[in-house]
Design an enzyme around this catalytic site. Structure first.
Site, short mmCIF file in Angstrom:
data_model
loop_
_atom_site.label_atom_id
_atom_site.label_comp_id
_atom_site.label_asym_id
_atom_site.label_seq_id
_atom_site.Cartn_x
_atom_site.Cartn_y
_atom_site.Cartn_z
N HIS A 247 -100.41 -63.77 -97.49
CA HIS A 247 -101.37 -63.70 -96.39
C HIS A 247 -101.98 -65.05 -96.02
O HIS A 247 -101.96 -65.44 -94.86
CB HIS A 247 -102.44 -62.64 -96.56
CG HIS A 247 -103.24 -62.54 -95.31
ND1 HIS A 247 -102.82 -61.85 -94.20
CD2 HIS A 247 -104.37 -63.17 -94.93
CE1 HIS A 247 -103.67 -62.02 -93.21
NE2 HIS A 247 -104.61 -62.82 -93.62
N TYR A 251 -102.35 -68.06 -92.41
CA TYR A 251 -103.42 -68.94 -91.93
C TYR A 251 -103.04 -70.41 -92.04
O TYR A 251 -103.56 -71.25 -91.31
CB TYR A 251 -104.74 -68.65 -92.64
CG TYR A 251 -105.23 -67.27 -92.29
CD1 TYR A 251 -105.33 -66.88 -90.95
CD2 TYR A 251 -105.53 -66.34 -93.26
CE1 TYR A 251 -105.72 -65.61 -90.61
CE2 TYR A 251 -105.93 -65.06 -92.92
CZ TYR A 251 -106.02 -64.70 -91.59
OH TYR A 251 -106.39 -63.44 -91.24
N HIS A 398 -95.97 -57.36 -84.23
CA HIS A 398 -97.21 -58.08 -84.57
C HIS A 398 -96.96 -59.55 -84.84
O HIS A 398 -97.62 -60.43 -84.30
CB HIS A 398 -97.84 -57.40 -85.80
CG HIS A 398 -98.87 -58.22 -86.51
ND1 HIS A 398 -100.06 -58.57 -85.93
CD2 HIS A 398 -98.89 -58.76 -87.76
CE1 HIS A 398 -100.78 -59.29 -86.80
NE2 HIS A 398 -100.09 -59.42 -87.91
N HIS A 400 -94.52 -61.53 -84.05
CA HIS A 400 -94.04 -62.40 -82.97
C HIS A 400 -95.17 -62.79 -82.03
O HIS A 400 -95.08 -63.81 -81.35
CB HIS A 400 -92.87 -61.76 -82.23
CG HIS A 400 -91.59 -61.89 -83.01
ND1 HIS A 400 -91.22 -60.99 -83.98
CD2 HIS A 400 -90.63 -62.85 -83.00
CE1 HIS A 400 -90.06 -61.39 -84.52
NE2 HIS A 400 -89.69 -62.52 -83.94
N ARG A 462 -88.12 -51.52 -89.60
CA ARG A 462 -87.84 -52.96 -89.46
C ARG A 462 -86.77 -53.34 -90.47
O ARG A 462 -86.44 -52.55 -91.35
CB ARG A 462 -89.13 -53.78 -89.68
CG ARG A 462 -89.62 -53.76 -91.10
CD ARG A 462 -90.91 -54.57 -91.32
NE ARG A 462 -90.67 -56.00 -91.40
CZ ARG A 462 -91.45 -56.84 -92.09
NH1 ARG A 462 -92.53 -56.40 -92.74
NH2 ARG A 462 -91.19 -58.13 -92.11
N ARG A 463 -86.28 -54.57 -90.37
CA ARG A 463 -85.35 -55.14 -91.34
C ARG A 463 -84.14 -54.25 -91.57
O ARG A 463 -83.69 -54.06 -92.71
CB ARG A 463 -86.05 -55.35 -92.69
CG ARG A 463 -87.11 -56.39 -92.62
CD ARG A 463 -87.68 -56.66 -93.97
NE ARG A 463 -88.05 -58.06 -94.05
CZ ARG A 463 -88.79 -58.57 -95.00
NH1 ARG A 463 -89.24 -57.82 -95.97
NH2 ARG A 463 -89.08 -59.85 -95.00
FE1 HAS Z 1 -100.73 -60.34 -89.79
C1 HAS Z 1 -98.28 -58.47 -91.37
C2 HAS Z 1 -103.12 -58.15 -90.80
C3 HAS Z 1 -103.17 -62.31 -88.36
C4 HAS Z 1 -98.46 -62.90 -89.47
N1 HAS Z 1 -98.75 -60.62 -90.29
C5 HAS Z 1 -97.92 -59.72 -90.93
C6 HAS Z 1 -96.62 -60.29 -91.09
C7 HAS Z 1 -96.68 -61.56 -90.57
C8 HAS Z 1 -98.01 -61.76 -90.08
C9 HAS Z 1 -95.55 -62.59 -90.57
O1 HAS Z 1 -103.37 -55.83 -92.74
C10 HAS Z 1 -95.40 -59.60 -91.72
C11 HAS Z 1 -95.28 -59.88 -93.16
C12 HAS Z 1 -94.04 -59.25 -93.71
O2 HAS Z 1 -92.95 -59.82 -93.53
O3 HAS Z 1 -94.13 -58.16 -94.27
N2 HAS Z 1 -102.76 -60.22 -89.57
C13 HAS Z 1 -103.54 -59.24 -90.05
C14 HAS Z 1 -104.93 -59.49 -89.68
C15 HAS Z 1 -104.94 -60.67 -88.97
C16 HAS Z 1 -103.58 -61.12 -88.93
C17 HAS Z 1 -106.12 -58.65 -90.00
N3 HAS Z 1 -100.81 -62.22 -89.04
C18 HAS Z 1 -101.91 -62.85 -88.52
C19 HAS Z 1 -101.58 -64.19 -88.13
C20 HAS Z 1 -100.24 -64.35 -88.46
C21 HAS Z 1 -99.77 -63.11 -89.01
C22 HAS Z 1 -102.54 -65.16 -87.53
C23 HAS Z 1 -99.35 -65.52 -88.31
C24 HAS Z 1 -99.70 -66.69 -87.86
N4 HAS Z 1 -100.70 -58.63 -90.84
C25 HAS Z 1 -101.80 -57.90 -91.17
C26 HAS Z 1 -101.38 -56.78 -92.02
C27 HAS Z 1 -100.01 -56.87 -92.19
C28 HAS Z 1 -99.61 -58.03 -91.44
C29 HAS Z 1 -102.23 -55.74 -92.61
C30 HAS Z 1 -99.11 -55.94 -93.02
C31 HAS Z 1 -98.39 -55.00 -92.17
C32 HAS Z 1 -97.45 -54.15 -92.99
O4 HAS Z 1 -97.73 -52.97 -93.15
O5 HAS Z 1 -96.44 -54.67 -93.49
C33 HAS Z 1 -106.18 -61.35 -88.42
O6 HAS Z 1 -106.25 -62.67 -88.86
C34 HAS Z 1 -106.25 -61.31 -86.92
C35 HAS Z 1 -107.57 -61.80 -86.39
C36 HAS Z 1 -107.44 -62.25 -84.97
C37 HAS Z 1 -108.18 -61.84 -83.95
C38 HAS Z 1 -107.88 -62.36 -82.56
C39 HAS Z 1 -108.82 -63.46 -82.12
C40 HAS Z 1 -108.38 -64.02 -80.80
C41 HAS Z 1 -108.39 -65.32 -80.45
C42 HAS Z 1 -107.87 -65.72 -79.12
C43 HAS Z 1 -108.97 -65.86 -78.11
C44 HAS Z 1 -108.41 -66.19 -76.78
C45 HAS Z 1 -108.90 -65.79 -75.62
C46 HAS Z 1 -108.15 -66.15 -74.38
C47 HAS Z 1 -110.12 -64.97 -75.54
C48 HAS Z 1 -109.28 -60.88 -84.12
C49 HAS Z 1 -108.92 -66.37 -81.37
C50 HAS Z 1 -108.94 -67.02 -73.48
C51 HAS Z 1 -108.28 -67.09 -72.18
C52 HAS Z 1 -108.66 -67.88 -71.17
C53 HAS Z 1 -107.96 -67.77 -69.88
C54 HAS Z 1 -109.73 -68.89 -71.31
CU CU Z 2 -101.66 -60.41 -94.16
#
Ligand code: HAS
Ligand code: CU
Length: 571
Positions: A247, A251, A398, A400, A462-463
């Site tokens: 995890h 980050y 997710h 991608h 998947r996979r």
């Molecule tokens: Fe995830 C699975 C939970 C973030 C990558 N994640 C994965 C896997 C990958 C991955 C590669 O809880 C698969 C792993 C595998 O091979 O089995 N993930 C989270 C949570 C977050 C999260 C809670 N993941 C990421 C990030 C990744 C990433 C970042 C890569 C860089 N993830 C999971 C969970 C799994 C998981 C489970 C397991 C699933 C399973 O069952 O296998 C949090 O960090 C997310 C928080 C982010 C936000 C969004 C904030 C938005 C922002 C943008 C603001 C922009 C604006 C646009 C408003 C709350 C900062 C402005 C526009 C204008 C025009 C000005």
């Molecule tokens: Cu994770």
């Protein structure tokens, strides 16, 4: 600059440490080579992504034609995951960080040779791990879950790659320490500080996987080489050590994008950092909360009591928090810029952002996709809902949007100033780069929407080599076609990116104005409070949280470990 007291009692300022063109030459050489390897890795890794997607949609199964070079779909999938998620990211990050860290401190590296050694170790590691992957001796996917066991060189290569990236960090720590001694009263500049925090986070994270490789995988993989009896593997213990690392790994990918969104992107649209102290707080919170959350990848694993899964779920929502802060503060920083550029209204200012600059627009588009990727993450993290998404196509949907969009599209945006800066050549060309960013944006939008839906509605796993699955259902066809549309756009986009990089490198077009690293100034020039520039509470807190959240469970898993499983080759 600190003031030193001489034995005579006279106070003199020490000679300032100046950053010379020669210092920068080494830094830029290292940064450039890292980025070059990153881009090369992505070019191969992305191609395998296209092959997989077309296979899933039953459009075209290329694998029979790739014989004997690539033996199976799963070998391709391993290459796709390892080259994109590990090699592209790690090399790009190390290059970008080395470049930006030195500029932020405006001070040479304390031991530049360390950064050179780091790069060499990483390359040797990459080559050592690539060989078994290319010869189908390490078809274990990028998570290399035991009891699958690859050839030993795969683990040795990974170890060297990680150790190399540690050395990149050590080079920064020594420099940080030297700068601190020279500037006891000043706040560390945001970019240098946030880079250092990210490397420390990486150091803590990789201890888990180091334990897994050194004490379990390598000893088992080396057994046939040295002729001793393999000690056996405990899959659950290993999965736990892996996700300790897995995890925070995400980050380690994301925070370099945050370094840019906070510390650079506002400057690319006439904005300022809305709150520099808040930006620091976000990085410290990531240091604190990134690691003690790994069980959210193991909700479906038997053998881990529910209470521990629950605790990690709560902590996962804790680590979502700094991203929510980011969403608001980064947008505020950009809005300042848009308004300075004449933007008006509640939302009309968005049109005044610097959309004409591909480096800017790529990163803003990355942020927009991250809204959906982040929400999906929080959905995954909800223990009971995870049962519906786990191991389905939802998960590639997710990641991608996260590593494939928030991170990768941001890195494309960074490349659009970094590569011209490093080569001294003008970007080839602005409008192609725009097209590249937008096609990636829409490509990922279609692709990930399709995969999320396939997972959620139809539980498509998947996979899996879906094209061969006996349960393949024609009901999947609309989403599969949507994914193919996404893949088509992504293929165009990736081709454009490599062409832009290649032509920028080889065609020496003169820049209109010399490119510089964008550096956002804080809105409020008052220095951040000291507690946001102090390591011990955060670092000790992070270590304490890891011990509390993993200690009891690891103790139990090690105490009850049964190394009954032999390493197996399922490919
Ligand atoms: Fe995830 C699975 C939970 C973030 C990558 N994640 C994965 C896997 C990958 C991955 C590669 O809880 C698969 C792993 C595998 O091979 O089995 N993930 C989270 C949570 C977050 C999260 C809670 N993941 C990421 C990030 C990744 C990433 C970042 C890569 C860089 N993830 C999971 C969970 C799994 C998981 C489970 C397991 C699933 C399973 O069952 O296998 C949090 O960090 C997310 C928080 C982010 C936000 C969004 C904030 C938005 C922002 C943008 C603001 C922009 C604006 C646009 C408003 C709350 C900062 C402005 C526009 C204008 C025009 C000005
Ligand atoms: Cu994770």
């Amino acid at each position: 600059m600190s003031v030193q007291t001489m034995p005579s009692g006279v106070k003199v300022a020490p000679t300032p440490v100046v950053l010379t063109a020669n210092d920068l030459k080494i830094v830029d050489r290292v940064a450039g080579l890292n980025v070059l390897i990153a881009v090369l890795a992505l070019s191969v890794g992305a191609l395998f992504g296209v092959f997989q997607g077309l296979e899933h949609a039953k459009v075209f199964d290329i694998y029979p034609f790739l014989q004997p070079a690539i033996k199976t779909y799963y070998q391709g999938l391993t290459l796709h995951g390892a080259l994109n998620a590990i090699v592209w990211t790690t090399f790009f990050i190390c290059g970008f960080f080395t470049f930006a860290f030195v500029r932020s401190f405006n001070r040479p590296l304390r031991y530049p040779w360390l950064s050179v050694v780091a790069f060499i170790v990483m390359v040797v590691g990459l080559l050592t791990a690539a060989l078994p992957m290319l010869t189908n001796n390490a078809t274990v996917l990028y998570t290399f879950y035991p009891p699958m066991l690859a050839e030993w060189t795969f683990y040795l290569g990974l170890t060297l790659l990680v150790v190399g990236s540690w050395i990149v960090g050590y080079s920064f720590y020594f420099t940080y320490y030297a700068w601190r001694k020279e500037n006891p009263e000043r706040r560390a500049p945001f970019v240098a500080l946030s880079i250092t925090i990210t490397m420390v986070l990486w150091q803590l994270a990789t201890l888990g996987v180091a334990g897994e490789i050194l004490f379990q995988l390598l000893p088992n993989a080396l057994a046939p080489v040295f002729g001793y009896t393999a000690p056996g593997l405990d899959p659950l213990l290993n999965r736990t050590l892996f996700w300790w690392f897995g995890h925070p790994l995400v980050y380690f990918w994301l925070l370099p994008a945050y370094v840019s969104w906070y510390g650079m992107l506002p400057a690319q649209t006439n904005g300022k950092m809305f709150s520099e102290p808040l930006a620091r707080l976000v990085f410290w919170l990531f240091l604190l909360f990134s690691t003690p959350v790994g069980f959210h990848h193991q909700f479906a694993d038997p053998g881990i009591p529910e209470i521990w899964k629950f605790i990690h779920m709560v902590l996962t929502f804790g680590v979502g928090f700094p991203s929510l802060i980011t969403a608001f503060t980064v947008v505020a920083s950009l809005e300042l810029g848009a308004r300075a550029r004449g933007g008006k209204g509640y939302l009309r200012w968005i049109g005044r952002l610097n959309w004409g600059d591909p480096s800017y627009s790529a990163q803003n588009l990355a942020m927009i996709l991250f809204i959906f990727g982040g929400i999906g993450g929080l959905i995954n993290a909800s223990y009971n809902v995870n049962m519906a998404t786990h191991n389905t196509m939802w998960v590639p949907g997710h990641f991608h949007l996260t590593v494939g969009s928030a991170v990768t599209l941001t890195f494309f945006g960074i490349s659009y100033w970094l590569v011209p800066k490093l080569t001294g050549h003008k970007l080839f060309t602005k409008w192609l780069a725009q097209a590249q960013a937008w096609t990636w944006f829409f490509g990922m939008l279609f692709f990930s929407n399709a995969y999320h839906t396939l997972g959620l509605l139809f539980n498509v796993p998947r996979r899996t080599m879906l094209g061969q699955a006996p349960y393949y259902d024609t009901a999947w066809t609309p989403q599969m076609m949507e994914s193919v549309l996404g893949i088509a756009l992504l293929s165009i986009s990736a081709t454009l990116f490599f062409a832009i990089m290649l032509f920028t490198l080889i065609i020496p077009r003169k820049q209109d104005t010399p490119v510089e690293m964008p550096l956002a100034q804080p809105l409020d020039p008052k220095p951040a409070p000291k507690w946001l520039d102090t390591w011990w509470p955060w670092l000790n807190g992070a270590i304490a949280l890891i011990i509390l959240s993993y200690g009891p469970m690891l103790y139990q898993l090690i105490r009850d470990a049964e190394f009954w499983s032999r390493g197996i080759r399922v490919w």
